[in-house]
Design a protein around this motif. Structure first.
Motif: not given
Ligand code: TXA
Ligand code: MG
Length: 318
Positions: A242, A245, A260-261, A284, A292
Motif C-alpha cells: 500500500s 502505486a 494503488h492502481t 499520485l 510509483i
C-alpha cells in the motif's frame, strides 16, 4: 486566483498582459504561464516565478499567420507545410527569429520557437491582448506540467494573480518541437503530434542523439514528480504494497489487493493515455508514496512522447 475562462475574465487577463503582467491560461497541451512576448521586462517575470534558468528559451504563442510574420525572420516552405497541416495544434516550430523578439525570450539564440495553440481560451486571450504571448508550461522548473487550473494554483498560486480555468487540457502532453533549417527538420522534443504524422506531410525528421542540449526538454531528467518512478515491463513482479502505486496504460483485472492502481485509459487509446498522464502523476505524487511503478508503453505514435516523459521522471531518481 482561479477565474472561469469567460469573456470578462479573458479580457481582464488580456489587460494584465498588456500592462506587462503574467497570467496562467489553458492550452490544448498543458497550462501556460504567459507574458507579452514583445516586452522583455514582462517576460523576465516568467523566469522569476518559475525559477527557470535564463538559458532556457520560451515558446511564443500566436493566433494568426500575420502574427507569425512579426515573430520570425523567414518562413521556409517546409514550415508553411507544417503550419497548414498541424496548426492550430500541438506543434512548435523553431525558426530564425525576427528583431521584434527580445533576447530574453530566446535565451540569446538566433531562433525562436513559435506555435499556434488550438485551445479556444488561448486563442481568445492572444486575440484580445493583440500581442504574441511567450509562455512556458505553468510549473516550477523541472516539475510536472500542469493539466488543470488547480495544478497551477497549487504550484504557483501565490505568485500568479490570474489563472484562467479552461478545465482539463485535452492533449495532456506538451507540444512536439521541431527545428526547421531550410529543407531540414530536426526533432527537439517528442510531444502531442507524433513524428510519423510530421514525416507523412513534410518528409524525413532527423532524430539525433544530442550531445548538446538545445531544449531542456532534452535534459535526461525533467517533467518529474517528487516520488520515485520506476518503469516496468512485467507488472506481475511488483510488490503488492500500500506504500506503492502502479500506473497501467490500459484497464484490466489484476490480482493485487493493496497497491494503488491507476489506469490511463480503458482500452489503450494513446490519446486518452496522454490526456490522463500528468493528472494521474500529480494525484499520485500528492499521496507521498514510496514508489510509483509505471507500465512501459509501446513507443510508437503518441507513445513516444508519453514514454519520453516517464523516462525523464524516472531518471530524476536514478
Ligand atoms: O505544449 C507546449 O509546448 C507548452 C504550452 C504552454 O504551449 N509549452 C511548453 O513550454 O512546454 P516549455 O517552456 O515548458 O518548453 C519549451 C521548450 C523548452 O525545452 C525550450 O528549451 C524549447 O522549448 N525552446 C524554446 N525556444 C527554443 C529555441 N529557439 N531553440 C530550441 N529550443 C527551444
Ligand atoms: Mg515545461
Amino acid at each position: 486566483m482561479i477565474y472561469p475562462a469567460k469573456e470578462t475574465f479573458i479580457h481582464k487577463a488580456a489587460q494584465a498582459l498588456q500592462q506587462g503582467n503574467v497570467v496562467a491560461f489553458p492550452t490544448e497541451t498543458v497550462y501556460g504561464l504567459g507574458a507579452n512576448a514583445l516586452n522583455a521586462e514582462a517576460v523576465a517575470k516568467i523566469f522569476e516565478i518559475k525559477q527557470r534558468p535564463f538559458f532556457d528559451p520560451l515558446i511564443v504563442h500566436v493566433d494568426s499567420r500575420d502574427m507569425v510574420q512579426q515573430v520570425v525572420a523567414t518562413l521556409p516552405d517546409i514550415a508553411i507545410l507544417c503550419m497548414d497541416a498541424f496548426w492550430p495544434g500541438p506543434l512548435t516550430l523553431v525558426l530564425p527569429k525576427s528583431n521584434n523578439i527580445p533576447e530574453i525570450v530566446t535565451a540569446g539564440l538566433d531562433t525562436v520557437a513559435v506555435r499556434m495553440p488550438q485551445h479556444d481560451v488561448a486563442q481568445k486571450l492572444i486575440h484580445a491582448s493583440g500581442v504574441p504571448i511567450a509562455a512556458p508550461s505553468a510549473n516550477p522548473f523541472g516539475y510536472l506540467s500542469p493539466t488543470t487550473a488547480e495544478h497551477v494554483a497549487k504550484q504557483l498560486g501565490d505568485k500568479v494573480e490570474i489563472i484562467l480555468d479552461g478545465g482539463q487540457c485535452p492533449v495532456g502532453v506538451e507540444s512536439t518541437i521541431i527545428k526547421i533549417e531550410r529543407d531540414n527538420i530536426t526533432l527537439l522534443r517528442h510531444g502531442g503530434i507524433p513524428v510519423e504524422d510530421i514525416e507523412s506531410v513534410a518528409g524525413k525528421v532527423n532524430i539525433i542523439q544530442h550531445t548538446h542540449v538545445e531544449a531542456p526538454g532534452q535534459l535526461p531528467y525533467h517533467y518529474a514528480p517528487k516520488t520515485k518512478i520506476v518503469l516496468i515491463k512485467d507488472i506481475t513482479n511488483i510488490p503488492d504494497d500500500s506504500s506503492c502505486a502502479i500506473i497501467l496504460y490500459k484497464k484490466r483485472d489484476l490480482p493485487f489487493k493493496n497497491i494503488h492502481t491507476m489506469y490511463l485509459s480503458d482500452n489503450g487509446d494513446m490519446r486518452q493515455v496522454a490526456a490522463n498522464l500528468f493528472t494521474c502523476l500529480h494525484a499520485l505524487d500528492a499521496m507521498k508514496l514510496a514508489v510509483i511503478y509505471a507500465e512501459e508503453i509501446p513507443e510508437v505514435g503518441l507513445g513516444q512522447a508519453i514514454m519520453d516523459r516517464l523516462k525523464k521522471a524516472q531518471a530524476r531518481h536514478s
